[in-house]
Design a protein around this motif. Structure first.
Motif, PDB file in Angstrom:
ATOM      1  N   MET A 173      -0.798   6.565  -6.827  1.00  0.00           N
ATOM      2  CA  MET A 173      -2.018   7.540  -6.453  1.00  0.00           C
ATOM      3  C   MET A 173      -1.940   8.913  -7.083  1.00  0.00           C
ATOM      4  SD  MET A 173      -4.388   6.067  -5.054  1.00  0.00           S
ATOM      5  CE  MET A 173      -5.256   7.488  -4.437  1.00  0.00           C
ATOM      6  N   ARG A 198       0.745  -1.217   0.020  1.00  0.00           N
ATOM      7  CA  ARG A 198       0.042  -0.007  -0.149  1.00  0.00           C
ATOM      8  C   ARG A 198       0.827   1.341  -0.037  1.00  0.00           C
ATOM      9  NH1 ARG A 198      -4.673   0.744   4.136  1.00  0.00           N
ATOM     10  NH2 ARG A 198      -4.166   2.563   3.086  1.00  0.00           N
ATOM     11  N   TYR A 226       0.424   4.074  -2.874  1.00  0.00           N
ATOM     12  CA  TYR A 226       0.166   5.323  -2.701  1.00  0.00           C
ATOM     13  C   TYR A 226       1.012   6.548  -2.936  1.00  0.00           C
ATOM     14  CZ  TYR A 226      -4.367   4.940  -0.316  1.00  0.00           C
ATOM     15  OH  TYR A 226      -5.652   4.400  -0.210  1.00  0.00           O
TER      16      TYR A 226
END
Length: 70
Positions: free
Chosen positions: A33, A25, A29
């Protein structure tokens, strides 16, 4: 408990999208992202949930692979 990703699934949470790319994650991100935020990778927010369009994520990944080969 969330269901496993399926081929027919249109949207993925950031955690599911990270798993699709084989990223944790934190890396997702930081590295992916920003492309979601800019609209390069399409997404929609429904309530508090951000869903990333799986096909858009795949297209972005394919462009990255092609650029890496050149």
């Amino acid at each position: 408990e969330r269901k496993a990703m399926t081929e027919q699934q249109w949207g993925a949470t950031p955690t599911e999208a990270a798993a699709l790319l084989g990223l944790n994650r934190r890396t997702f991100y930081r590295q992916v992202m920003p492309f979601v935020s800019s609209g390069t990778i399409r997404s929609v927010k429904i309530g508090r949930v951000r869903l990333i369009e799986v096909e858009s994520l795949r297209a972005w990944w394919q462009r990255r692979l092609e650029a890496a080969v050149e």
